[in-house]
Design a protein around this motif. Structure first.
Motif, short mmCIF file in Angstrom:
data_model
loop_
_atom_site.label_atom_id
_atom_site.label_comp_id
_atom_site.label_asym_id
_atom_site.label_seq_id
_atom_site.Cartn_x
_atom_site.Cartn_y
_atom_site.Cartn_z
N LEU A 137 -16.01 3.39 87.67
CA LEU A 137 -15.48 2.53 86.72
C LEU A 137 -14.17 1.93 87.22
N ALA A 138 -13.92 2.15 88.44
CA ALA A 138 -12.69 1.62 88.88
C ALA A 138 -13.09 0.38 89.86
N VAL A 139 -12.05 -0.53 89.96
CA VAL A 139 -12.23 -1.75 90.87
C VAL A 139 -12.43 -1.45 92.02
N PRO A 140 -13.28 -2.12 92.85
CA PRO A 140 -13.34 -1.88 94.31
C PRO A 140 -12.19 -2.19 95.06
N VAL A 141 -12.02 -1.23 96.02
CA VAL A 141 -10.83 -1.33 96.89
C VAL A 141 -11.15 -1.62 98.35
N ASN A 142 -10.42 -2.44 98.99
CA ASN A 142 -11.00 -2.59 100.53
C ASN A 142 -10.21 -1.82 101.30
N LEU A 143 -10.49 -0.51 101.08
CA LEU A 143 -10.06 0.31 102.05
C LEU A 143 -11.39 1.48 102.42
N ARG A 144 -11.51 1.99 103.51
CA ARG A 144 -12.51 2.90 103.96
C ARG A 144 -12.28 3.91 104.72
N LEU A 145 -12.88 4.87 104.89
CA LEU A 145 -12.59 6.01 105.88
C LEU A 145 -12.33 5.55 107.25
N GLY A 146 -11.22 6.36 107.78
CA GLY A 146 -10.61 5.96 109.13
C GLY A 146 -9.53 4.74 109.01
N ASP A 147 -9.34 4.15 107.96
CA ASP A 147 -8.16 3.35 107.78
C ASP A 147 -6.95 4.16 108.32
N VAL A 148 -6.10 3.47 108.64
CA VAL A 148 -4.75 4.14 108.90
C VAL A 148 -3.84 3.31 107.98
N MET A 149 -3.16 4.08 107.19
CA MET A 149 -2.32 3.45 106.01
C MET A 149 -0.90 3.35 106.48
N PRO A 150 -0.28 2.25 106.08
CA PRO A 150 0.98 1.89 106.44
C PRO A 150 2.11 3.05 105.90
N MET A 151 3.14 3.21 106.57
CA MET A 151 4.11 4.22 106.22
C MET A 151 4.95 3.75 104.88
N LEU A 152 5.25 2.29 104.74
CA LEU A 152 6.18 2.04 103.68
C LEU A 152 5.52 1.23 102.49
N SER A 153 4.28 0.85 102.85
CA SER A 153 3.74 -0.20 101.71
C SER A 153 2.68 0.46 100.85
N SER A 154 2.36 1.66 101.36
CA SER A 154 1.19 2.51 100.82
C SER A 154 1.82 3.86 100.17
N ALA A 155 1.07 4.24 99.18
CA ALA A 155 1.52 5.63 98.43
C ALA A 155 1.10 6.56 99.56
N THR A 156 0.46 6.65 100.26
CA THR A 156 -0.02 7.58 101.32
C THR A 156 1.11 7.53 102.44
N GLY A 157 1.36 6.45 102.71
CA GLY A 157 2.31 6.53 104.12
C GLY A 157 3.80 6.95 103.30
#
Length: 277
Positions: A137-157
Motif C-alpha cells: 500500500l506504500a508509495v515506491p521508494v527509490n532505495l534498495r538493499l546495499g544502499d548506504v544511508m547519509p548520516m544527517l539527511s536520513s532517519a537511519t543516519g
C-alpha cells in the motif's frame, strides 16, 4: 483419561508432554526473581517475591546450588545467580543473530504501521540497508538493499549518529558527519545540521525521542523513522527503519508509527540481552 498430578509436581498421563513439569516452572520463579533483583537476596525476601514459603524455596535452592544455578554467600547467607547461569547466558548470546531476529518481527510491525520497513547495520561505508520489506500500500521508494544511508539527511543516519557511541564505526561516522555538514553549508541547506550546535541539537532530540526522523529531507515526498536496537553490551546492533509518503506517514513523536517502532525495538533489544531502558 485425565492427567494425574503427583506430589512432586510431575504430570503423568496422555498430556504429560504438553503439560510439562510443574515443579520446574515453579522453581524457575526463584531464578527469575534473582535475575531481576539489583543484588543478592535473603531467603525470606527471595521466597516472598517468588510467592512461595521459605521452606519450599530452600528446597529448590539446595538443588539449584548443586547445579551451579544459584550461589550462596557464606558470610551474608544471601543468594545470587550462580556460574551456570552465566555460562548459559553467554552461550545464548553467542547464538543470537540480531538481523535474523529482526527480520522475523518485521511482518508484524508492517501490519501495525502499514509502511515499508527496512533493517540497517553499520557497514564498511556507513549505515547500510540489509533487509527490505515493502508495503503493497506504500508509495515506491527509490532505495534498495546495499544502499548506504547519509548520516544527517536520513532517519537511519540520524539514528546511527545519535546512538553509535564509541563503538565500531564511531571514528568513521565523525568523518562522514563533518563531510556532510560541509556539503550542507555549501548548498545552503536549512533542513539538516550545518554546524556543531545544530548537530548537537539533532542528536539530543533523537536520543530524547528514541528515534531518528526525517520528512522531505533525503527524498522529496518521503518521511521516515529509524529505531535503535542494542545488544547485550549496549552497543547499537542495527536500526529498524520505516518509510512512507509524507502525505500519509504520521511523523508525530507520539503517533502510532513512532510508538510501534519503539515497542518493537525495545523488545528486540531486551531479547538480545540489553538491560537498558
Amino acid at each position: 483419561m485425565a492427567a494425574q498430578q503427583k506430589p512432586s509436581g510431575e504430570v503423568t498421563g496422555g498430556d504429560k508432554e504438553r503439560a510439562g513439569i510443574q515443579s520446574v516452572e515453579v522453581g524457575f520463579a526463584l531464578l527469575n526473581v534473582l535475575a531481576q533483583a539489583p543484588g543478592p537476596l535473603m531467603l525470606r525476601d527471595l521466597a516472598a517475591q517468588a510467592d512461595m514459603s521459605a521452606a519450599k524455596a530452600h528446597r529448590y535452592l539446595v538443588s539449584f546450588q548443586r547445579l551451579g544455578l544459584v550461589a550462596q554467600d557464606g558470610a551474608t547467607t544471601r543468594y545470587e545467580l550462580g556460574p551456570t547461569t552465566l555460562r548459559l547466558g553467554l552461550a545464548t548470546l553467542s547464538r543470537l543473530d540480531a538481523v535474523k531476529m529482526a527480520r522475523e518481527r518485521l511482518p508484524a510491525l508492517g501490519e501495525q504501521t502499514g509502511q515499508t520497513l527496512a533493517l540497517a547495520v553499520w557497514g564498511n561505508h556507513g549505515p547500510t540497508l540489509v533487509h527490505w520489506l515493502e508495503s503493497p500500500l506504500a508509495v515506491p521508494v527509490n532505495l534498495r538493499l546495499g544502499d548506504v544511508m547519509p548520516m544527517l539527511s536520513s532517519a537511519t543516519g540520524r539514528c546511527f549518529a545519535a546512538f553509535l557511541g564509541h563503538g565500531v564505526g564511531s571514528d568513521q561516522a565523525r568523518v562522514l558527519i563533518e563531510r556532510e555538514m560541509a556539503q550542507a553549508r555549501e548548498l545552503g541547506r536549512k533542513d539538516m545540521p550545518t554546524n556543531a550546535r545544530e548537530l548537537q541539537a539533532m542528536v539530543r532530540e533523537t536520543r530524547e525521542q528514541g528515534l531518528g526522523r526525517v520528512k522531505n529531507v533525503l527524498l522529496p515526498g518521503i518521511a521516515g523513522f529509524c529505531a535503535p536496537v542494542f545488544d547485550a553490551d549496549g552497543h547499537l546492533a542495527l536500526g529498524v527503519v520505516s518509510l512512507g509518503s509524507s502525505a500519509s506517514f504520521n511523523t508525530d513523536w507520539t503517533g502510532p508509527v513512532a510508538s510501534a517502532m519503539r515497542r518493537m525495538a525495545r523488545q528486540l533489544s531486551a531479547d538480545l540481552g540489553w538491560a537498558g531502558s
